[in-house]
Scaffold this motif. Structure first.
Motif, PDB file in Angstrom:
ATOM      1  N   ASP B  85     -84.161  38.253 -40.066  1.00 15.50           N
ATOM      2  CA  ASP B  85     -85.188  37.996 -41.107  1.00 15.50           C
ATOM      3  C   ASP B  85     -86.462  37.116 -40.324  1.00 15.50           C
ATOM      4  O   ASP B  85     -85.911  36.269 -39.718  1.00 15.50           O
ATOM      5  N   GLU B  86     -87.741  37.454 -40.450  1.00 12.82           N
ATOM      6  CA  GLU B  86     -88.780  36.874 -39.889  1.00 12.82           C
ATOM      7  C   GLU B  86     -88.813  35.640 -41.008  1.00 12.82           C
ATOM      8  O   GLU B  86     -89.389  35.906 -42.168  1.00 12.82           O
ATOM      9  N   VAL B  87     -88.968  34.539 -40.480  1.00 15.24           N
ATOM     10  CA  VAL B  87     -89.505  33.188 -41.454  1.00 15.24           C
ATOM     11  C   VAL B  87     -90.447  32.638 -41.217  1.00 15.24           C
ATOM     12  O   VAL B  87     -90.776  32.411 -39.881  1.00 15.24           O
ATOM     13  N   ALA B  88     -91.447  32.055 -42.202  1.00 16.94           N
ATOM     14  CA  ALA B  88     -92.457  31.232 -41.732  1.00 16.94           C
ATOM     15  C   ALA B  88     -91.843  29.477 -41.751  1.00 16.94           C
ATOM     16  O   ALA B  88     -90.929  29.259 -42.520  1.00 16.94           O
ATOM     17  N   GLY B  90     -91.413  26.111 -42.602  1.00 14.38           N
ATOM     18  CA  GLY B  90     -91.100  25.414 -44.084  1.00 14.38           C
ATOM     19  C   GLY B  90     -90.254  26.316 -44.851  1.00 14.38           C
ATOM     20  O   GLY B  90     -90.000  25.670 -46.043  1.00 14.38           O
ATOM     21  N   THR B  91     -90.053  27.405 -44.895  1.00 10.24           N
ATOM     22  CA  THR B  91     -89.478  28.232 -45.655  1.00 10.24           C
ATOM     23  C   THR B  91     -87.846  27.711 -45.819  1.00 10.24           C
ATOM     24  O   THR B  91     -87.220  27.379 -44.839  1.00 10.24           O
ATOM     25  N   PRO B  92     -87.359  27.469 -47.080  1.00 11.46           N
ATOM     26  CA  PRO B  92     -85.983  26.954 -47.042  1.00 11.46           C
ATOM     27  C   PRO B  92     -85.125  28.135 -46.709  1.00 11.46           C
ATOM     28  O   PRO B  92     -85.228  29.353 -47.485  1.00 11.46           O
ATOM     29  N   LEU B  93     -84.320  28.120 -45.694  1.00  6.33           N
ATOM     30  CA  LEU B  93     -83.312  29.191 -45.023  1.00  6.33           C
ATOM     31  C   LEU B  93     -82.066  28.805 -45.893  1.00  6.33           C
ATOM     32  O   LEU B  93     -81.360  29.787 -45.936  1.00  6.33           O
ATOM     33  N   ALA B  94     -81.724  27.563 -46.287  1.00  5.12           N
ATOM     34  CA  ALA B  94     -80.432  27.463 -46.874  1.00  5.12           C
ATOM     35  C   ALA B  94     -80.381  26.074 -47.530  1.00  5.12           C
ATOM     36  O   ALA B  94     -81.483  25.301 -47.595  1.00  5.12           O
ATOM     37  N   PHE B  95     -79.485  25.649 -48.164  1.00  3.53           N
ATOM     38  CA  PHE B  95     -79.700  24.468 -49.045  1.00  3.53           C
ATOM     39  C   PHE B  95     -78.264  23.508 -48.448  1.00  3.53           C
ATOM     40  O   PHE B  95     -77.197  24.016 -48.147  1.00  3.53           O
ATOM     41  N   LEU B  96     -78.550  22.318 -48.869  1.00  2.00           N
ATOM     42  CA  LEU B  96     -77.465  21.262 -48.868  1.00  2.00           C
ATOM     43  C   LEU B  96     -77.454  20.624 -50.282  1.00  2.00           C
ATOM     44  O   LEU B  96     -78.262  19.988 -50.329  1.00  2.00           O
ATOM     45  N   GLN B  97     -76.123  20.760 -50.991  1.00  2.00           N
ATOM     46  CA  GLN B  97     -75.983  20.127 -52.128  1.00  2.00           C
ATOM     47  C   GLN B  97     -75.290  18.998 -52.072  1.00  2.00           C
ATOM     48  O   GLN B  97     -74.117  18.769 -51.313  1.00  2.00           O
ATOM     49  N   ILE B  98     -75.960  17.754 -52.530  1.00  2.67           N
ATOM     50  CA  ILE B  98     -75.117  16.445 -52.798  1.00  2.67           C
ATOM     51  C   ILE B  98     -75.080  16.074 -54.062  1.00  2.67           C
ATOM     52  O   ILE B  98     -76.086  15.688 -54.827  1.00  2.67           O
ATOM     53  N   GLY B  99     -73.791  16.327 -54.673  1.00  5.35           N
ATOM     54  CA  GLY B  99     -73.934  16.202 -56.383  1.00  5.35           C
ATOM     55  C   GLY B  99     -74.846  17.066 -57.075  1.00  5.35           C
ATOM     56  O   GLY B  99     -74.884  18.392 -56.393  1.00  5.35           O
ATOM     57  N   PRO B 100     -75.653  16.683 -57.754  1.00  7.26           N
ATOM     58  CA  PRO B 100     -76.880  17.593 -58.446  1.00  7.26           C
ATOM     59  C   PRO B 100     -77.834  17.596 -57.542  1.00  7.26           C
ATOM     60  O   PRO B 100     -78.714  18.503 -58.039  1.00  7.26           O
ATOM     61  N   PRO B 106     -85.064  23.575 -44.125  1.00  5.90           N
ATOM     62  CA  PRO B 106     -86.331  24.504 -43.891  1.00  5.90           C
ATOM     63  C   PRO B 106     -86.297  25.148 -42.397  1.00  5.90           C
ATOM     64  O   PRO B 106     -85.804  24.353 -41.511  1.00  5.90           O
ATOM     65  N   ALA B 107     -87.000  26.149 -42.191  1.00  6.53           N
ATOM     66  CA  ALA B 107     -87.556  26.690 -40.997  1.00  6.53           C
ATOM     67  C   ALA B 107     -88.538  25.617 -40.318  1.00  6.53           C
ATOM     68  O   ALA B 107     -89.416  25.440 -40.866  1.00  6.53           O
ATOM     69  N   PRO B 108     -88.149  24.927 -39.176  1.00  7.93           N
ATOM     70  CA  PRO B 108     -89.008  24.160 -38.475  1.00  7.93           C
ATOM     71  C   PRO B 108     -90.262  24.659 -37.785  1.00  7.93           C
ATOM     72  O   PRO B 108     -91.110  23.952 -37.734  1.00  7.93           O
ATOM     73  N   GLU B 109     -90.198  26.199 -37.753  1.00  8.82           N
ATOM     74  CA  GLU B 109     -91.311  26.755 -37.187  1.00  8.82           C
ATOM     75  C   GLU B 109     -91.306  28.183 -37.452  1.00  8.82           C
ATOM     76  O   GLU B 109     -90.090  28.652 -37.787  1.00  8.82           O
ATOM     77  N   ASP B 110     -92.077  28.818 -37.302  1.00  7.27           N
ATOM     78  CA  ASP B 110     -92.149  30.550 -37.555  1.00  7.27           C
ATOM     79  C   ASP B 110     -91.185  30.754 -36.421  1.00  7.27           C
ATOM     80  O   ASP B 110     -91.078  30.644 -35.398  1.00  7.27           O
ATOM     81  N   GLY B 111     -90.360  31.706 -37.156  1.00  8.57           N
ATOM     82  CA  GLY B 111     -89.459  32.526 -35.982  1.00  8.57           C
ATOM     83  C   GLY B 111     -88.421  33.679 -36.721  1.00  8.57           C
ATOM     84  O   GLY B 111     -88.678  33.989 -37.810  1.00  8.57           O
ATOM     85  N   MET B 112     -87.432  33.955 -36.004  1.00  9.62           N
ATOM     86  CA  MET B 112     -86.507  34.902 -36.568  1.00  9.62           C
ATOM     87  C   MET B 112     -85.276  34.377 -36.660  1.00  9.62           C
ATOM     88  O   MET B 112     -84.782  33.814 -35.695  1.00  9.62           O
ATOM     89  N   ILE B 131     -78.028  27.254 -38.543  1.00  9.26           N
ATOM     90  CA  ILE B 131     -78.710  28.326 -38.484  1.00  9.26           C
ATOM     91  C   ILE B 131     -79.381  28.372 -37.079  1.00  9.26           C
ATOM     92  O   ILE B 131     -79.947  27.238 -36.603  1.00  9.26           O
ATOM     93  N   GLY B 132     -79.348  29.559 -36.393  1.00  2.00           N
ATOM     94  CA  GLY B 132     -80.141  29.668 -35.278  1.00  2.00           C
ATOM     95  C   GLY B 132     -81.352  30.357 -35.430  1.00  2.00           C
ATOM     96  O   GLY B 132     -81.488  31.399 -36.133  1.00  2.00           O
ATOM     97  N   LEU B 133     -82.442  29.888 -34.756  1.00  2.00           N
ATOM     98  CA  LEU B 133     -83.864  30.261 -35.174  1.00  2.00           C
ATOM     99  C   LEU B 133     -84.208  30.684 -33.661  1.00  2.00           C
ATOM    100  O   LEU B 133     -84.385  29.826 -32.873  1.00  2.00           O
ATOM    101  N   GLN B 134     -84.953  32.169 -33.388  1.00  2.00           N
ATOM    102  CA  GLN B 134     -85.801  32.148 -32.358  1.00  2.00           C
ATOM    103  C   GLN B 134     -87.181  31.998 -32.788  1.00  2.00           C
ATOM    104  O   GLN B 134     -87.851  32.747 -33.545  1.00  2.00           O
ATOM    105  N   PRO B 135     -87.783  30.788 -31.954  1.00  2.00           N
ATOM    106  CA  PRO B 135     -89.050  30.634 -32.502  1.00  2.00           C
ATOM    107  C   PRO B 135     -89.974  31.488 -32.099  1.00  2.00           C
ATOM    108  O   PRO B 135     -89.810  32.119 -30.840  1.00  2.00           O
ATOM    109  N   HIS B 136     -91.171  31.932 -32.579  1.00  2.00           N
ATOM    110  CA  HIS B 136     -92.060  32.526 -32.135  1.00  2.00           C
ATOM    111  C   HIS B 136     -93.118  31.924 -31.265  1.00  2.00           C
ATOM    112  O   HIS B 136     -93.427  30.483 -31.569  1.00  2.00           O
TER     113      HIS B 136
END
Lengths: 328, 141
Positions: B85-88, B90-100, B106-112, B131-136
């Protein structure tokens, strides 16, 4: 200000309800899922009781006239800000002019039907008898005491500027599940006339599924299931009732009084859904089936305490996160 | 200094005994990457020449806090992103849950998105690779 572009139907302004006026014959109103409303307000660092929009029918669209921090809680309605999908149960900022669109909820992960649009600062309609909730029966509270219409403009209280964006809260509905045989269950205390029903009615109440019929709304849920019969015909004088009371009219099909319940009634009462579980009913879609679970007074109090614990823990963690900026 | 390649077997044995998912050693000769999926250790050696050619090295996004790793929002049935997936930024790629509380990864930069390291629902520690991100455009500098 937020401007309603597409009101759907029966969307109303609600807070946690107008408690303390039952003696005046004024029902409580308030959010059908008070947990989703309170959690949304905690996420936005509002008072837990701040007023939000309760949206039961879709599509629903609003435009933000000013930069606004908001969160969409309750059922997952695939919210979009302009064209971009945004997360549910998440603090977002909308720029002036942006449009939020809410679609028919998905029930893939949570069988829920009502959505709350919570706003940093809260919806600033006048407080009537201590609440901003819409009282449909009396046509007061909320916005002119009525459901929202296209073109309505709702004032927003000046937010204290505390709200942070870019994080979320998990739906308490997922953390506090209660199901029997795969159906949403609610705990019930036997009510005053419970012992006057036949043993087979008691048996059916606890062991059969009950369908929420299409004649169900904020006033009450009419259920369909086995016929519940009193041992002998009962005629009662009208007496005070509260949301959660399960009445059995002559037809034998029960009615659960909901948030807009009238404050009195005369049908025999077989049980009362405990306060801590009313949100489960509030989210149960029309057409879905529910189960009743017999519960003791102590268990009812424990359930309320568990809900309060969840909310206070959420408040504590949100405040910790926002104050310390632990991440990023 | 000895060449780490002389000790790969030993490193693999060490890694297999831990909960660590990824060990990456960089040296003048290249990059040695040991990936541990809980069952076995996979060895990957990227020669310096190749590493230099690869204009945009994979950026490993790590857990900013310890928590429960969620590859999707709790109300969604599909992962937020998939490999490829190509992501911009700031996009949340996944989440970390701490209780509620639900925090974004977030993606630190544009990439795949080129790789995911953590299991949905796993407890991850601070700094765990997620997550491994291949930055553009990192070669544009």
């Amino acid at each position: 200000m937020i401007e309603v572009l597409s009101a759907g139907a029966l969307a109303t302004v609600q807070d946690l309800g107008r408690t303390g006026a039952l003696n005046l014959g004024v029902g409580t109103s308030g959010a059908m899922d008070p947990l989703a409303l309170a959690a949304g307000n905690i996420l936005l660092r509002n008072e837990e009781n701040a007023a939000a929009l309760e949206i039961p029918l879709f599509p629903f669209r609003v435009r933000f006239t000013h930069s606004t921090v908001f969160a969409v809680t309750g059922a997952d309605c695939a919210p979009r800000l302009d064209e971009a999908p945004v997360l549910p149960w998440w603090a977002h900022r909308a720029d002036a002019g942006q449009v939020l669109s809410l679609a028919v909820p998905s029930t893939a992960t949570w069988r829920a039907s009502r959505v709350y649009l919570c706003i940093a600062g809260g919806i600033d309609v006048p407080s009537v008898l201590g609440s901003r909730s819409t009282q449909l029966r009396g046509a007061f509270g909320g916005l002119e005491g009525r459901p929202l219409r296209d073109g309505d403009r709702l004032p927003i209280a000046e937010p204290p500027g505390r709200a942070k964006t870019g994080f979320g809260i998990t739906p308490p509905g997922l953390a506090l599940p209660l199901e029997v045989d795969g159906l949403t269950a609610v705990r019930v205390l036997p009510a005053a006339e419970y012992d006057s029903f036949t043993p087979s009615s008691h048996e059916a109440l606890w062991s059969e599924p009950w369908k929420i019929t299409s004649q169900s709304d904020r006033y009450g849920y009419r259920l369909a299931g086995p016929e519940l019969r009193p041992q002998r015909p009962m005629e009662l004088r009208s007496h005070g009732i509260v949301p959660g009371v399960i009445q059995v009219p002559h037809g034998g099909q029960p009615i659960i009084q909901m948030r807009d319940a009238q404050p009195s009634g005369g049908y025999p009462k077989i049980g009362t859904v405990i306060d801590a579980d009313l949100w489960r009913l509030g989210q149960a879609p029309i057409g879905s089936r529910i189960r009743f679970v017999l519960c003791s007074w102590d268990e009812a109090l424990d359930a309320s305490a568990a809900t309060r614990r969840w909310l206070s823990n959420a408040r504590r963690l949100v405040e910790l996160y926002c104050n310390q900026g632990a991440v990023r | 200094m000895t060449n780490p390649l002389d000790h790969v077997d030993q490193l693999c044995a060490f890694l297999a005994a831990t909960d660590i998912g990824l060990l990456e050693l960089k040296g003048p000769a290249g990059v040695l990457r040991l990936r541990h999926d809980g069952a076995r250790v996979e060895v990957e050696m990227i020669e310096a020449a190749t590493a230099a050619l690869s204009s945009s090295p994979t950026q490993i996004i790590r857990a900013p806090v310890p928590g429960l790793y969620l590859d999707r929002h709790p109300l969604r049935s599909q992962p937020s992103v998939a490999v490829g997936d190509e992501v911009a930024a700031g996009t949340p790629l996944a989440f970390l849950q701490i209780g509620p509380l639900l925090l974004p990864v977030p993606a630190p930069e544009d990439g795949m998105v080129v790789e995911t390291f953590a299991e949905h629902g796993a407890t991850v520690g601070y700094g765990a690779p997620l997550i491994g991100l291949q930055p553009h455009g990192s070669d544009a500098e």
